[in-house]
Design an enzyme around this catalytic site. Structure first.
Site, PDB file in Angstrom:
ATOM      1  N   ASP A 128       0.949  -1.227   0.117  1.00  0.00           N
ATOM      2  CA  ASP A 128      -0.185   0.044  -0.047  1.00  0.00           C
ATOM      3  C   ASP A 128       0.738   1.206   0.043  1.00  0.00           C
ATOM      4  O   ASP A 128       2.162   1.193   0.355  1.00  0.00           O
ATOM      5  CB  ASP A 128      -0.758  -0.044   1.142  1.00  0.00           C
ATOM      6  CG  ASP A 128      -1.755   1.480   1.520  1.00  0.00           C
ATOM      7  OD1 ASP A 128      -2.351   1.522   0.378  1.00  0.00           O
ATOM      8  OD2 ASP A 128      -1.521   2.065   2.462  1.00  0.00           O
ATOM      9  N   ASP A 165      -0.401   5.228   0.964  1.00  0.00           N
ATOM     10  CA  ASP A 165      -0.456   5.904   2.061  1.00  0.00           C
ATOM     11  C   ASP A 165      -0.469   5.453   3.355  1.00  0.00           C
ATOM     12  O   ASP A 165      -1.532   4.569   3.722  1.00  0.00           O
ATOM     13  CB  ASP A 165      -1.651   7.074   1.491  1.00  0.00           C
ATOM     14  CG  ASP A 165      -1.446   7.623   0.356  1.00  0.00           C
ATOM     15  OD1 ASP A 165      -0.462   8.360  -0.018  1.00  0.00           O
ATOM     16  OD2 ASP A 165      -2.722   7.473  -0.425  1.00  0.00           O
ATOM     17  N   GLU A 196      11.373  10.012  25.925  1.00  0.00           N
ATOM     18  CA  GLU A 196      11.722   9.702  27.246  1.00  0.00           C
ATOM     19  C   GLU A 196      13.306   9.141  27.145  1.00  0.00           C
ATOM     20  O   GLU A 196      13.462   7.990  27.265  1.00  0.00           O
ATOM     21  CB  GLU A 196      10.869   8.775  28.122  1.00  0.00           C
ATOM     22  CG  GLU A 196       9.391   9.294  28.379  1.00  0.00           C
ATOM     23  CD  GLU A 196       8.824   8.526  29.245  1.00  0.00           C
ATOM     24  OE1 GLU A 196       9.341   7.202  29.602  1.00  0.00           O
ATOM     25  OE2 GLU A 196       7.508   8.732  29.632  1.00  0.00           O
TER      26      GLU A 196
END
Length: 387
Positions: A17, A19, A312
């Site tokens: 695919d 997008d 983090e």
């Protein structure tokens, strides 16, 4: 080198695919809809994104028109926003791992094809901005070349027909539920790479669900394995982020006993959509202290069930004091693993974090990674004064 994985199924063709799978279109969609809806006194907040992912352009327009009560037909709304999308196509970035995968499969002569619900002309325009993509695909099928788009399997069956290959020998890689449904209905093997966060549990029909293309192991499907893993870590294109520490020894640090140095995500929305959640590593420059090895998570911190994506970094050094407000510059050079969905116990989470530390510490001794300790970005003006 990647670890050998058990063979799932022997395939000879990969259908991708576009997008959300190869291209990072999520931000473009949000930007366009934010602008378009303002004209009607509406505000796009992204909560309806799951309703339009994987849809044809007309279907997606219909969802927006109905949910936001836009006084236009779906065709009129689509006509209005299409030029807005076209203006942004040249700026759509490839998702992490996309170029790596395409180049790898092409170099090994693996058949590749594109199958997207977008019109064929739009597909070709989008990929024209990415060097080497167009000539890498043996077939490109758009949603306007079939009678029904995904989740109908027709588009994938058309690809197999054009390639002269049995559908059962094809591996589909998709980011959306309609795409996965279509691939399975075509009796193909399907790997899901969900483009929306915290959606993996919905892809039960897929043969495998992975966090990002960085986590794909082609050898599971009888395809050539990647050879670019070094010391159990994947080198990535180096990137820099920085800013003041908003939480040093914060909630997570107190519980886990490690000095995480949370950075504000303000201004990093594009980066957070571009890079998949997971564990990375590199070097950290802390303005009042020095330069340290660093392992970093990007994601939702599944144990604490964060609602917002966080950055983090864990500075691999024994600190005796907090470092709130200090300027922190990071140079990220490698990828360790995807974010784990959940941990049964706090102890299992802590054990995994310390395993990440050992991997990062050892890898950063290698010349491939150690050279980045001298990156000028790490040496902020204040830090340079302290060195």
């Amino acid at each position: 080198m990647s670890l050998v994985k058990p063979l799932k199924k022997l395939v000879s063709c990969v259908i991708l695919d576009l997008d959300g799978t190869l291209l990072n279109t999520d931000g473009i969609v949000s930007d366009v809809l934010k602008v378009a809806l303002v004209n009607y006194g509406k505000q796009w907040d992204g909560r309806e994104t799951h309703k339009i992912v994987g849809k044809t352009p007309v279907e997606a327009a219909a969802v927006v028109v109905e949910d936001y009560e836009i006084p236009l037909t779906k065709e009129e709304f689509l006509t209005q926003i299409t030029p807005m999308f076209s203006e942004r196509w040249s700026n759509i970035k490839a998702l992490p791992g996309a170029n790596r995968l395409i180049n790898h499969l092409k170099s090994h002569g693996v058949l590749m094809a594109l199958a997207s619900n977008s019109p064929k002309s739009n597909i070709e325009t989008k990929i024209s901005y990415h060097q080497g993509w167009k000539e890498s695909f043996f077939a490109i099928v758009g949603g306007d070349e079939v009678t029904a788009g995904k989740p109908n399997p027709e588009i994938f069956l058309e690809v197999a027909k054009r390639l002269g290959i049995n559908p059962s020998n094809c591996l589909v890689i998709e980011d959306s539920l309609p795409g996965v449904t279509a691939g399975k209905a075509a009796e193909m093997e399907v790997v899901a790479v969900p483009s929306l966060p915290k959606q993996s549990h919905l892809f039960t029909s897929a043969d495998e669900v992975i966090n990002s293309l960085l986590d794909l192991h082609p050898e599971k499907w009888g395809l050539p394995a990647f050879q670019d893993w070094v010391a159990g870590i994947l080198p990535i294109e180096t990137w820099h982020i920085g800013g003041p520490v908003v939480r040093g020894f914060g909630r997570g640090s107190k519980v886990l006993g490690i000095p995480t140095a949370n950075l504000s995500t303000t201004g990093y929305s594009d980066l957070l959509t571009e890079y998949p959640s997971g564990v990375y590593f590199g070097w950290a420059g802390l303005s009042n202290h020095g330069i340290y090895k660093m392992v970093m998570s990007i994601g939702w911190n599944p144990y604490f069930n964060n609602t917002e994506k966080t950055i983090e970094p864990w500075l691999l050094h024994d600190f005796s004091e907090d470092f709130y407000g200090e300027e922190l510059h990071l140079v990220i050079v490698g990828y360790i693993r995807p974010e784990v969905a959940n941990f049964s116990t706090l102890e299992s989470l802590i054990a995994k974090i310390h395993e990440d530390r050992r991997v990062a510490e050892n890898a950063l001794e290698l010349p491939l990674y150690s050279k980045y300790r001298d990156d000028p970005y790490l040496k902020s003006p204040l830090l340079q004064n302290n060195l």
